[in-house]
Design an enzyme around this catalytic site. Structure first.
Site, PDB file in Angstrom:
ATOM      1  N   CYS A  79       0.842  -1.202   0.000  1.00 35.25           N
ATOM      2  CA  CYS A  79       0.000   0.000   0.000  1.00 35.25           C
ATOM      3  C   CYS A  79       0.881   1.258   0.000  1.00 35.25           C
ATOM      4  O   CYS A  79       1.621   1.479  -0.942  1.00 35.25           O
ATOM      5  CB  CYS A  79      -0.997  -0.042   1.162  1.00 35.25           C
ATOM      6  SG  CYS A  79      -2.359   1.153   0.959  1.00 35.25           S
ATOM      7  N   HIS A 181      -3.841  -4.579  -0.054  1.00 32.89           N
ATOM      8  CA  HIS A 181      -3.420  -5.176   1.221  1.00 32.89           C
ATOM      9  C   HIS A 181      -3.525  -6.698   1.114  1.00 32.89           C
ATOM     10  O   HIS A 181      -4.613  -7.247   1.270  1.00 32.89           O
ATOM     11  CB  HIS A 181      -4.327  -4.692   2.352  1.00 32.89           C
ATOM     12  CG  HIS A 181      -4.074  -3.280   2.757  1.00 32.89           C
ATOM     13  ND1 HIS A 181      -3.083  -2.931   3.650  1.00 32.89           N
ATOM     14  CD2 HIS A 181      -4.659  -2.121   2.379  1.00 32.89           C
ATOM     15  CE1 HIS A 181      -3.083  -1.619   3.817  1.00 32.89           C
ATOM     16  NE2 HIS A 181      -4.018  -1.112   3.047  1.00 32.89           N
ATOM     17  N   GLU A 183      -2.664  -8.863   3.224  1.00 35.48           N
ATOM     18  CA  GLU A 183      -3.066  -9.427   4.526  1.00 35.48           C
ATOM     19  C   GLU A 183      -4.569  -9.344   4.758  1.00 35.48           C
ATOM     20  O   GLU A 183      -5.101  -9.991   5.653  1.00 35.48           O
ATOM     21  CB  GLU A 183      -2.296  -8.732   5.663  1.00 35.48           C
ATOM     22  CG  GLU A 183      -2.770  -7.344   6.045  1.00 35.48           C
ATOM     23  CD  GLU A 183      -2.300  -6.222   5.112  1.00 35.48           C
ATOM     24  OE1 GLU A 183      -2.568  -5.048   5.440  1.00 35.48           O
ATOM     25  OE2 GLU A 183      -1.680  -6.509   4.061  1.00 35.48           O
TER      26      GLU A 183
END
Length: 209
Positions: A79, A181, A183
């Protein structure tokens, strides 16, 4: 071992947990001295380009990060952490980035809803170890108002479309960035982190010989 840079601007714990979930040991690093103990590095980031560079500067991270990347270690920006890999960011005036990738970071044109927030697909532009096992047009989770414009088209690994087509994965040699992202991106995000983890392990094995 994968290091996660803590400079006060990142979603650290969720990145660490995602890596652990796919079987890779990670450590959150609060000081540049910690770089000596890691084989690969993730630079996360949330917020504004200028704030991130100021935080990296005040934490004495900038030169150690550049040296770490230039030494050939695997390096992944996420990001805002991807955006600061570039030479210049245009958020709140022009600000110098880390300069590990050539190009600049600019604001989305008016017309669409900003920030670009939510799930969007990736279009693969070229083969990459980072995207192995991830089907074309898989969905990933984005939150950003600015996007990268690499000087070298060859540095664009995958793109996404939000009114304009923008780079979603960038990379050159051992330095890579994901605008989304991973994650927070369910199975395909975890696959990308798995690919990065394997790359770090391979690098560590080669370095130890």
């Amino acid at each position: 071992m994968i290091g996660i840079v803590d400079y006060g601007r990142g979603n650290l714990r969720s990145v660490e947990k995602a890596l652990e979930k796919v079987g890779f040991e990670a450590t959150i690093m609060t000081s540049p001295e910690d770089l000596d103990g890691v084989d690969g590095l993730i630079l996360p980031g949330v917020g504004a380009f200028a704030d991130a560079m100021e935080a990296l500067n005040s934490g004495r991270w900038i030169q150690p990060l550049i040296q770490f990347a230039r030494s050939g270690h695997p390096f992944l920006g996420i990001c805002l952490g991807m955006q600061v890999l570039f030479e210049v960011g245009e958020e709140h005036g022009e600000h110098a980035g880390l300069g590990l990738l050539e190009g600049r970071v600019v604001k989305f044109p008016p017309g669409g809803k900003i920030p670009h927030m939510g799930w969007n697909t990736l279009s693969h532009e070229q083969p990459s170890r980072l995207l192995e096992g991830i089907p074309n047009q898989s969905y990933f989770y984005f939150v950003h108002s600015y996007y990268a414009q690499p000087s070298e088209k060859h540095d664009i690994i995958a793109s996404s479309d939000y009114g304009i087509v923008f780079p979603a994965v960038v990379g050159k040699d051992n330095v890579w960035g994901a605008q989304f992202h991973p994650e927070k991106s369910s199975p395909w995000g975890l696959q990308l982190l798995t690919n990065f983890g394997k790359w770090v392990n391979d690098y560590a094995a080669l370095s130890s010989h």
